[in-house]
Design an enzyme around this catalytic site. Structure first.
Site, PDB file in Angstrom:
ATOM      1  N   LYS A 160     -66.357 -43.784  79.097  1.00 15.83           N
ATOM      2  CA  LYS A 160     -65.533 -42.425  79.261  1.00 15.83           C
ATOM      3  C   LYS A 160     -66.351 -41.144  79.191  1.00 15.83           C
ATOM      4  CE  LYS A 160     -61.474 -42.231  77.289  1.00 15.83           C
ATOM      5  NZ  LYS A 160     -60.594 -41.876  76.349  1.00 15.83           N
ATOM      6  N   HIS A 167     -45.934 -32.049  75.950  1.00 17.42           N
ATOM      7  CA  HIS A 167     -45.406 -33.119  75.428  1.00 17.42           C
ATOM      8  C   HIS A 167     -43.710 -33.273  75.175  1.00 17.42           C
ATOM      9  CE1 HIS A 167     -45.415 -37.351  73.437  1.00 17.42           C
ATOM     10  NE2 HIS A 167     -44.485 -36.753  72.660  1.00 17.42           N
ATOM     11  N   ASN A 171     -51.691 -29.538  75.859  1.00 17.56           N
ATOM     12  CA  ASN A 171     -50.984 -30.512  76.395  1.00 17.56           C
ATOM     13  C   ASN A 171     -49.574 -30.153  76.144  1.00 17.56           C
ATOM     14  OD1 ASN A 171     -50.467 -33.307  77.371  1.00 17.56           O
ATOM     15  ND2 ASN A 171     -49.978 -33.694  75.095  1.00 17.56           N
ATOM     16  N   MET A 229     -52.422 -38.939  82.045  1.00 19.74           N
ATOM     17  CA  MET A 229     -52.146 -40.296  81.220  1.00 19.74           C
ATOM     18  C   MET A 229     -53.240 -40.760  80.604  1.00 19.74           C
ATOM     19  SD  MET A 229     -48.969 -39.795  81.297  1.00 19.74           S
ATOM     20  CE  MET A 229     -48.484 -41.279  80.415  1.00 19.74           C
ATOM     21  N   ARG A 230     -54.459 -39.962  80.411  1.00 20.92           N
ATOM     22  CA  ARG A 230     -55.584 -40.691  79.676  1.00 20.92           C
ATOM     23  C   ARG A 230     -55.947 -39.969  78.487  1.00 20.92           C
ATOM     24  NH1 ARG A 230     -58.708 -43.797  82.451  1.00 20.92           N
ATOM     25  NH2 ARG A 230     -57.521 -44.139  84.298  1.00 20.92           N
ATOM     26  N   GLY A 252     -46.902 -34.385  89.665  1.00 17.79           N
ATOM     27  CA  GLY A 252     -47.067 -33.019  89.608  1.00 17.79           C
ATOM     28  C   GLY A 252     -45.919 -31.973  89.380  1.00 17.79           C
ATOM     29  N   ASN A 311     -44.751 -30.782  86.865  1.00 21.51           N
ATOM     30  CA  ASN A 311     -44.975 -29.588  86.084  1.00 21.51           C
ATOM     31  C   ASN A 311     -46.060 -28.747  86.443  1.00 21.51           C
ATOM     32  OD1 ASN A 311     -43.213 -29.591  83.538  1.00 21.51           O
ATOM     33  ND2 ASN A 311     -43.933 -31.795  83.261  1.00 21.51           N
TER      34      ASN A 311
END
Length: 195
Positions: A64, A108, A106, A89-90, A11, A13
């Site tokens: 899902k 990256h 997102n 991470m999904r 956590g 970020n």
């Protein structure tokens, strides 16, 4: 604009985003945190920062779609307009993508399209490139694709260890992430006003 953060890990970020919010530099309102790991350190950070958080156990659902449908119930209660992935991470599935088209952001740790995937800092280090970077982008149904929002380069000193490269990339993330979220929110608001 109400935003929710999805995270899976430490956590850092998320914490950096909240710090920017407390400094008045974030143009959105973070209304909650969704986590897929019961013991993730990000959950304690959310509690400390008084951000409502919920853990959803993916293994407790048949698939899902059911997992994401349950999360959507809370997102609707909070009037969430944008999802921000911060070390989540999904792979986001169709249920959330359809509910939030071009409204899931997102972070990256590479200059996409270079070094997609879960090990991008290690991959850049192993490739012995002279630079990498950080990207904030909207996600779509492909991994680490989607419309770019903002990118910035990180030059790599050839003498650096992997740890030193990770430190440099993370420092860039903390600076770039909130600016990317602000830009994404503006783009979403512009799209809505043009409809």
């Amino acid at each position: 604009m109400n935003v929710i953060v999805f995270a899976s890990g430490s956590g850092t970020n998320f914490e950096a985003l909240m710090e920017k919010a407390n400094q008045g530099l974030l143009d959105v309102n973070i209304v909650g945190l969704v986590c897929d790991k019961e013991q993730a350190a990000v959950r304690a950070k959310a509690d400390r920062l008084n951000v409502p958080q919920r853990w959803y156990n993916p293994k407790a659902y048949p698939d899902k779609a059911a997992y994401e449908a349950d999360i959507l119930v809370w997102l609707k209660e909070l009037n969430v307009e944008m999802i921000v992935l911060s070390g989540y991470m999904r792979i986001v599935g169709k249920t959330l993508l359809d509910a939030y088209p071009n409204a899931i952001v997102n972070l990256h740790p590479a200059l996409l399209p270079a070094f997609p995937g879960a090990h991008s800092i290690q991959d850049a280090f192993d490739a012995k490139v002279d630079h990498t970077g950080v990207t904030v982008h909207f996600i779509d149904d492909q991994i680490d694709q989607g419309q770019l929002i903002i990118q910035e380069r990180v030059d790599i000193d050839p003498s650096w260890t992997l740890d030193q490269l990770e430190t440099a990339v993370h420092a860039k993330e903390y600076d770039l992430f909130y600016r990317g979220v602000n830009l994404a929110a503006k783009q979403i608001q512009q799209r809505e006003s043009n409809q």
